[in-house]
Motif scaffolding. Structure first.
Motif, PDB file in Angstrom:
ATOM      1  N   HIS A  91       0.827  -1.219   0.000  1.00  0.00           N
ATOM      2  CA  HIS A  91       0.000   0.000   0.000  1.00  0.00           C
ATOM      3  C   HIS A  91       0.854   1.259   0.000  1.00  0.00           C
ATOM      4  O   HIS A  91       1.564   1.551   0.965  1.00  0.00           O
TER       5      HIS A  91
ATOM      6  N   HIS B 256       0.925   5.522  -1.941  1.00  0.00           N
ATOM      7  CA  HIS B 256       0.374   6.518  -2.864  1.00  0.00           C
ATOM      8  C   HIS B 256       1.598   7.286  -3.357  1.00  0.00           C
ATOM      9  O   HIS B 256       1.917   8.341  -2.807  1.00  0.00           O
TER      10      HIS B 256
ATOM     11  N   HIS C 188      -9.250   1.272   2.033  1.00  0.00           N
ATOM     12  CA  HIS C 188      -8.825   1.721   3.363  1.00  0.00           C
ATOM     13  C   HIS C 188      -9.892   1.249   4.351  1.00  0.00           C
ATOM     14  O   HIS C 188     -11.060   1.627   4.213  1.00  0.00           O
TER      15      HIS C 188
ATOM     16  N   HIS D 118      -4.913  -0.890   6.673  1.00  0.00           N
ATOM     17  CA  HIS D 118      -4.830  -0.227   7.984  1.00  0.00           C
ATOM     18  C   HIS D 118      -5.366  -1.095   9.118  1.00  0.00           C
ATOM     19  O   HIS D 118      -4.617  -1.501   9.989  1.00  0.00           O
TER      20      HIS D 118
ATOM     21  N   ASP E 208       2.139   3.168   3.077  1.00  0.00           N
ATOM     22  CA  ASP E 208       1.305   4.340   2.818  1.00  0.00           C
ATOM     23  C   ASP E 208       2.176   5.402   2.132  1.00  0.00           C
ATOM     24  O   ASP E 208       3.245   5.067   1.608  1.00  0.00           O
TER      25      ASP E 208
HETATM   26 ZN    ZN Z   1      -3.552   5.042   1.963  1.00  0.00          ZN
END
Ligand code: ZN
Length: 381
Positions: A59, A61, A201, A258, A311
């Motif tokens: 995960h 971005h 998420h 998460h 993340d």
């Molecule tokens: Zn994220």
């Protein structure tokens, strides 16, 4: 063909440690075998520390890399999201340069494959260099049912540009979070072609639980402040996961990201759905945003299939799976490193459906080789 023979203090093969055994690679990095030292001959290279297959970052971005150091820590999720949305005054040149640096950071830290959330086309040019493998999750969000159609068309445009470059098996249209996707938008993305691998998420904040159970808390305030009409939403009395998960089709593989407020009852609920589900933990981001961590011991006790993610640099100081492991080990010294390395390699490869090439030192794969020494991880070959 000349071979490379590597002998570390410990060899982690993707599943378990093997002491003093020798990893044999072909010149182009393909795994040939793992053999006993006696059988290796004289041309073995000694490596200090641990050798492991390349790390899988489930995960990220990458397109938010320019926000590194710009977002205040420990504000909680609603304020974090507000900050990310407000910081728009970056030039395209800045954004693209930060993407390149972010990828270099991952490469250096031994990451070979990434599940990357993309709302825009900003990362496309860097990804075309194919330095790292990417599964591109085109992220859909939109609370207002009236604009679901036009929203979805915009996401489809991004989808098609990525699919044209990487093929549909490396691209999905995926929901952002249970609270940010309207019912008609859900229907559209779930039914989209080739959407066999999805990410969402999940249970990142307690506000999400409050919203689904009672229609109260920070999200109720946020939606009111944003002027959204929430009349059509009814509280289910259940956790968010137990409320929304049935929307996925049974053959869809799902990465839940998460899981800070996930309960044992949620794990039991997921077991009976029959879906292939991976629990992605991003501990450094949870610390950055809310000074929290998921209940890692509960996931271990229930033998849940865990994977790891960094993340984005909006909520992390680096993009390093090894640093995520360090944070987990500080909080849970009783959980064996062997298990965490499995999360970071073979489990991650299965989660991104790339276990035919990545995640373990099995004959014929090209998983990349990472050396861990002096508490640092670096790509060896
Ligand atoms: Zn994220």
């Amino acid at each position: 063909m000349p071979f490379k023979k590597l002998q570390a203090d410990l060899l982690f093969d993707g599943y378990r440690f093997r002491e003093r055994q020798v990893l044999v690679l072909s010149e182009d990095g393909k795994v040939e075998n793992i053999i006993e030292p006696d059988a290796a001959g004289g041309d073995t290279e000694a490596i200090a520390g641990i050798l492991t297959p390349g790390f899988i970052n489930c995960h990220c971005h990458l397109e938010l890399s320019h926000l590194k150091g710009h977002i205040e820590e420990h504000t909680g999720l609603p304020a974090f999201v507000r900050q990310v949305v407000q910081k728009r005054n970056f030039s395209e040149a800045n954004i693209l340069a930060a993407i390149e640096t972010g990828e270099a950071n991952m490469l250096q830290n031994g990451i070979v494959a990434v599940g990357d959330i993309s709302n825009t086309l900003h990362t496309l040019a860097q990804k075309q260099k194919k330095t790292i493998y990417y599964h591109n999750f085109i992220e859909a969000m939109g609370f207002n049912p009236q604009v679901a159609e036009s929203n979805f068309n915009a996401y489809q445009q991004v989808y098609h540009q990525f699919a044209a470059q990487f093929g549909p098996q490396q691209v999905s249209i995926t929901p952002h979070a249970p609270y940010s996707v309207s019912e008609p938008l859900w229907q559209k993305l779930i039914a989209h072609d080739n959407n066999g691998l999805l990410s969402i998420h999940n249970q990142e904040t307690e506000e999400e639980t409050l919203w689904f159970q009672q229609k109260t808390g920070g999200f109720a305030d946020m939606f009111r402040a944003m002027g959204f009409n929430t009349d059509s939403f009814t509280a289910s009395g259940k956790t968010s996961l137990q409320t929304y998960f049935h929307q996925f089709r049974s053959q869809q593989q799902v990465l839940l990201v998460h899981n800070v407020y996930t309960t044992e009852a949620d794990l039991a609920f997921i077991r009976q759905t029959g879906n292939e589900v991976f629990w992605c933990l991003c501990p450094n981001a949870n610390q950055y945003i809310s000074s929290t961590l998921p209940d890692v011991a509960m996931f271990v006790k229930n033998k849940a299939t865990v994977v790891l993610g960094t993340d984005s640099l909006a909520s992390n100081y680096q993009l390093s799976i090894w640093e995520e492991i360090q944070t987990l080990r500080k909080a849970h010294s009783d959980i064996p490193l062997e298990l965490m390395l499995q999360w970071a390699t073979s489990n991650g490869a299965k989660a991104l459906k790339i276990e035919d090439q990545y995640g373990s030192f099995e004959k014929g794969k090209r998983p990349g080789v990472v050396q861990i020494t002096n508490n640092e991880a670096r790509r060896l070959c």
